[in-house]
Design a protein around this motif. Structure first.
Motif, PDB file in Angstrom:
ATOM      1  N   ARG A  95       0.827  -1.221   0.000  1.00 34.36           N
ATOM      2  CA  ARG A  95       0.000   0.000   0.000  1.00 34.36           C
ATOM      3  C   ARG A  95       0.858   1.266   0.000  1.00 34.36           C
ATOM      4  NH1 ARG A  95      -5.413   0.768   1.876  1.00 34.36           N
ATOM      5  NH2 ARG A  95      -5.876   2.975   2.254  1.00 34.36           N
ATOM      6  N   THR A  96       1.949   1.247   0.745  1.00 35.28           N
ATOM      7  CA  THR A  96       2.783   2.446   0.858  1.00 35.28           C
ATOM      8  C   THR A  96       3.663   2.673  -0.368  1.00 35.28           C
ATOM      9  OG1 THR A  96       4.509   1.154   1.981  1.00 35.28           O
ATOM     10  CG2 THR A  96       2.862   2.236   3.357  1.00 35.28           C
ATOM     11  N   GLU A  97       3.787   1.681  -1.218  1.00 34.59           N
ATOM     12  CA  GLU A  97       4.676   1.799  -2.375  1.00 34.59           C
ATOM     13  C   GLU A  97       3.950   2.158  -3.668  1.00 34.59           C
ATOM     14  OE1 GLU A  97       8.055  -1.497  -1.113  1.00 34.59           O
ATOM     15  OE2 GLU A  97       6.176  -2.157  -2.030  1.00 34.59           O
ATOM     16  N   VAL A  98       2.635   2.069  -3.687  1.00 34.92           N
ATOM     17  CA  VAL A  98       1.869   2.371  -4.896  1.00 34.92           C
ATOM     18  C   VAL A  98       1.707   3.883  -5.026  1.00 34.92           C
ATOM     19  CG1 VAL A  98      -0.370   2.134  -6.016  1.00 34.92           C
ATOM     20  CG2 VAL A  98       0.663   0.186  -4.879  1.00 34.92           C
ATOM     21  N   ALA A  99       1.914   4.389  -6.251  1.00 35.18           N
ATOM     22  CA  ALA A  99       1.760   5.821  -6.498  1.00 35.18           C
ATOM     23  C   ALA A  99       0.277   6.209  -6.504  1.00 35.18           C
ATOM     24  CB  ALA A  99       2.399   6.190  -7.840  1.00 35.18           C
ATOM     25  N   GLY A 100      -0.009   7.394  -6.012  1.00 39.64           N
ATOM     26  CA  GLY A 100      -1.396   7.867  -6.014  1.00 39.64           C
ATOM     27  C   GLY A 100      -1.696   8.706  -4.785  1.00 39.64           C
ATOM     28  N   SER A 101      -2.678   9.571  -4.919  1.00 44.41           N
ATOM     29  CA  SER A 101      -3.048  10.451  -3.818  1.00 44.41           C
ATOM     30  C   SER A 101      -3.748   9.677  -2.701  1.00 44.41           C
ATOM     31  CB  SER A 101      -3.987  11.544  -4.344  1.00 44.41           C
ATOM     32  OG  SER A 101      -4.526  12.291  -3.281  1.00 44.41           O
ATOM     33  N   GLY A 102      -3.623  10.166  -1.503  1.00 42.49           N
ATOM     34  CA  GLY A 102      -4.310   9.556  -0.367  1.00 42.49           C
ATOM     35  C   GLY A 102      -5.648  10.219  -0.077  1.00 42.49           C
ATOM     36  N   LYS A 103      -6.033  11.163  -0.929  1.00 44.78           N
ATOM     37  CA  LYS A 103      -7.283  11.910  -0.696  1.00 44.78           C
ATOM     38  C   LYS A 103      -8.500  11.025  -0.971  1.00 44.78           C
ATOM     39  CE  LYS A 103      -9.841  15.909  -2.377  1.00 44.78           C
ATOM     40  NZ  LYS A 103      -9.874  17.025  -3.353  1.00 44.78           N
ATOM     41  N   LYS A 104      -9.516  11.172  -0.153  1.00 45.45           N
ATOM     42  CA  LYS A 104     -10.764  10.443  -0.372  1.00 45.45           C
ATOM     43  C   LYS A 104     -11.427  11.003  -1.628  1.00 45.45           C
ATOM     44  CE  LYS A 104     -14.964   9.040   2.092  1.00 45.45           C
ATOM     45  NZ  LYS A 104     -14.733   7.592   1.909  1.00 45.45           N
ATOM     46  N   LEU A 105     -11.815  10.102  -2.562  1.00 47.51           N
ATOM     47  CA  LEU A 105     -12.266  10.538  -3.883  1.00 47.51           C
ATOM     48  C   LEU A 105     -13.626  11.232  -3.858  1.00 47.51           C
ATOM     49  CD1 LEU A 105     -11.065   7.497  -5.983  1.00 47.51           C
ATOM     50  CD2 LEU A 105      -9.911   9.654  -5.573  1.00 47.51           C
ATOM     51  N   TRP A 106     -14.516  10.761  -3.042  1.00 51.14           N
ATOM     52  CA  TRP A 106     -15.816  11.413  -2.867  1.00 51.14           C
ATOM     53  C   TRP A 106     -16.330  11.109  -1.472  1.00 51.14           C
ATOM     54  CZ3 TRP A 106     -15.250   7.913  -7.077  1.00 51.14           C
ATOM     55  CH2 TRP A 106     -15.650   6.590  -6.791  1.00 51.14           C
TER      56      TRP A 106
END
Length: 222
Positions: A53-64
């Motif tokens: 989980r910590t190595e995957v690229a992407g924002s941690g923001k809740k999408l909706w």
């Protein structure tokens, strides 16, 4: 005791050698299987890996927002349910090696030697030394010893001589090892096993000492 001919590099018989029944008398196929399995496991690289989980690229923001949209709740774009998300409990780098008792390894080595002897694939030569360390000369010697496919050459001593290393290193399907480095997997992997007389005598002596008294008595009774 079983006898094996001692030949020179021209394939001519120059003597004979007695082999102890406690070493060359029985083949334990189950023990050989265990030894080969252990060897192959220790050779695995174990470099397989998936992203956590910590190595995957992407924002941690809740999408909706959690409620009111009519859509399934989602917390992160990194979710394993989504494409390009992380892998749950995926493989991580590890070692596949495991402990293998020394006595089992010695027993498997005895069985491998006994199997080679029973199949007529064990050759003992008085010496492996040739004056000139040339590949061509060793290829001619192996041809005279009826080596048509692969061969394991076993020499005695702490280090291999320069001429033997130079002559054997470029031979296709041929591996050169010392008698204290021989593994059951090597004996099974190569079609022929070629030992110098000094190498097989020293190896046999050490394997005789490793035989338990009970196994020795059973071999003599058989």
């Amino acid at each position: 005791m079983a006898n094996v001919d001692v030949v020179n590099l021209n394939g001519e018989k120059v003597g004979s050698l007695e082999l102890a029944d406690s070493v060359y008398g029985q083949v334990n196929e189950a023990l050989l299987w265990e030894a080969v399995k252990h060897y192959r496991a220790s050779m695995r690289q174990g470099t397989h890996k998936t992203k956590s989980r910590t190595e995957v690229a992407g924002s941690g923001k809740k999408l909706w927002k959690q409620k009111g949209t009519g859509r399934a709740r989602i917390g992160s774009v990194r979710s394993p349910l989504w494409r390009h998300g992380y892998t749950v409990h995926g493989p991580q780098p590890r070692s596949y090696d495991y402990a293998f008792p020394r006595k089992k390894l010695q027993g498997a080595l005895r069985s491998a030697l006994a199997s080679k002897l029973a199949d007529g694939k064990l050759t003992v030569v008085d010496t492996l030394e040739i004056k000139e360390g040339k590949t061509k000369l060793y290829r001619q010697a192996l041809d005279k010893l009826d080596v048509t496919r692969t061969a394991l050459i076993v020499e005695n001593g702490k280090t291999l001589s320069q001429s033997l290393m130079l002559g054997a290193r470029n031979l296709k399907g041929v591996e050169l090892v010392l008698n204290n480095e021989v593994h059951p997997y090597d004996l099974l992997r190569y079609e022929r096993a070629i030992f110098s007389k000094a190498a097989i005598e020293q190896l046999t002596e050490s394997l005789v000492k490793s035989v338990s008294k009970r196994n020795a008595a059973q071999t003599e009774a058989a």
